[in-house]
Write an enzyme that holds these catalytic residues in place. Structure first.
Site, PDB file in Angstrom:
ATOM      1  N   PRO A  20       3.163  -3.718   5.551  1.00  0.00           N
ATOM      2  CA  PRO A  20       3.775  -2.289   5.483  1.00  0.00           C
ATOM      3  C   PRO A  20       4.816  -2.522   6.774  1.00  0.00           C
ATOM      4  O   PRO A  20       5.439  -2.497   7.469  1.00  0.00           O
ATOM      5  CB  PRO A  20       2.595  -1.803   6.026  1.00  0.00           C
ATOM      6  CG  PRO A  20       0.671  -2.547   6.505  1.00  0.00           C
ATOM      7  CD  PRO A  20       2.046  -3.967   6.374  1.00  0.00           C
ATOM      8  N   CYS A  21       5.752  -1.178   5.663  1.00  0.00           N
ATOM      9  CA  CYS A  21       6.918  -1.343   5.636  1.00  0.00           C
ATOM     10  C   CYS A  21       6.877  -0.711   6.813  1.00  0.00           C
ATOM     11  O   CYS A  21       8.876  -0.052   6.940  1.00  0.00           O
ATOM     12  CB  CYS A  21       8.349  -0.761   4.726  1.00  0.00           C
ATOM     13  SG  CYS A  21       7.897  -0.019   3.533  1.00  0.00           S
TER      14      CYS A  21
END
Length: 412
Positions: free
Chosen positions: A119-120
């Site tokens: 997840p960024c």
């Protein structure tokens, strides 16, 4: 026929990256994703691919038309394929169990490739700006360590790691150094580039860091991607065949096309032979927002200027903050490519206003999916909000396909 190259998709989301690799001829062994709605979308798409490959595509169309319940639909394909979508957070507590499930699906096959990116939010510039500690204590910063455990376990020839440009500057570049060090210790060489989705035929300006790695004994280097320039436009080429609807209108289910297809939609596989699409449904906006939308569209279409929230008439300003986020109302570029679609689209549509004043609304789920180059028969499960979030977090399909084709050339 030569054997298909296999891959595992980690942090798979709704499957944009995976869809591109399937299009390029790869075969998924498993998808691992913590979000249940995204996993349901992946299961439905897994069923689509199985039915299509076995001459039973009408059963999928039957599902899109609402003639069969989701759980019953999933039962029309082999159970192990549904189970190959693993709805689990990757952590020290779960990783052995994930390995067991993948091993059961893998059998005697080898994994050729691992794809996916953690997840960024922890690496994104916006995320760091919002967090008083700059996301320095966010556990997601260290998810790359689990990615490396998958490399150690399955020993693929190559991997593709995708993330936001913010990863380059996160913690002054320390996280990126740690990722490179850990991957090299696992026996891989790697390199990175910032690639833009618009150079892969996507009608969206979306930059992503793509790290590609390969076993050290392979004489590889980072592939060259040619920048494909095009003259396509969002309104004329991407949206023009969808029915005209206003705020709060549209259908979650079947929507018949209003016009003939366009060369772009045909060539890029977005319109793919169906007489209808789904999820062309718009949010209901209040009159205050709709008046702002009208001003924003008029300013953009007629003056080529963006709306500054602080310059609106006082009666329309409802936020106390008029110093930052003054571009919170933004029109999608009608005559070029769209700005980046992000997951915040699930909260409101103000940043994605439809450029046609006659429609005066934010973009529909289907329009957002098209900006991300998802084909029109891709169905996002659960709800409108869940669908927007899945779309905003996805890798554009055409970008993924372009990367996958190069990887395939290298591996063959």
């Amino acid at each position: 026929m030569s054997k298909k190259l296999t891959y595992i998709d980690l942090f798979a989301g709704a499957g944009g990256l995976s869809e591109g690799f399937i299009r390029a001829g790869f075969e998924p062994i498993a998808h691992v994703e913590m979000n249940k709605d995204a996993c349901d979308t992946l299961k439905t798409r897994t069923a689509y691919h199985y039915l299509k490959n076995n001459g039973r595509i009408k059963e999928y169309h039957n599902y899109l038309k609402g003639n069969i319940k989701r759980e019953d639909f999933w039962k029309t394909i082999p159970e192990h394929l549904i189970k190959s979508v693993i709805n689990t957070e990757i952590s020290s507590e779960t990783i052995e169990n994930i390995f067991e499930k993948i091993d059961a699906e893998l059998g005697k096959q080898k994994v050729d490739l691992v794809i996916g990116g953690p997840p960024c939010q922890a690496y994104s510039v916006a995320g760091r700006a919002r967090d008083p500690k700059g996301m320095s204590e966010d556990p997601r910063n260290h998810l790359y360590k689990y990615y490396v455990k998958f490399l150690n376990r399955y020993n693929p020839k190559m991997f593709v790691f995708e993330n936001v440009p913010g990863i380059l500057s996160a913690n002054n570049g320390v996280y990126l150094e740690l990722i490179f060090k850990a991957v090299r210790e696992a026996g891989y060489e790697l390199d990175k580039k910032v690639l833009n989705a618009k150079h892969f035929g996507v009608l969206q300006d979306r930059k992503r860091v793509i790290i590609i790695g390969w076993k050290k004994e392979l004489d590889f280097k980072y592939p060259e991607f040619e920048k494909k320039e095009h003259q396509y436009e969002v309104l004329k080429d991407l949206f023009s065949d969808l029915p005209i609807i206003q705020s709060g209108q549209g259908e979650w289910g079947v929507t018949k096309y209003a016009k003939k297809t366009t060369p772009y939609l045909e060539n890029k596989g977005i319109r793919n032979g169906l007489e209808f699409t789904t999820q062309h449904i718009a949010r209901l906006n209040n009159e205050n927002d709709l008046e702002i939308y009208r001003i924003a569209v008029d300013k953009w279409v007629n003056e080529n200027k963006r709306l500054n929230y602080a310059e609106l008439p006082d009666r329309l300003i409802k936020h106390n903050n008029t110093k930052s986020f003054t571009n919170r109302f933004q029109v999608v570029n009608d005559s070029g490519v769209s700005h980046t679609v992000v997951a915040h689209i699930c909260a409101d549509g103000h940043y994605y206003i439809h450029p046609d004043i006659k429609q005066n609304r934010s973009i529909t789920v289907r329009e957002a999916a098209r900006i991300q180059s998802f084909p029109d028969d891709y169905f996002f499960e659960k709800s409108r909000t869940a669908a927007y979030k899945q779309i905003g977090n996805a890798v554009p399909v055409l970008m993924a396909e372009g990367i996958a084709k190069k990887i395939k050339e290298m591996m063959k």
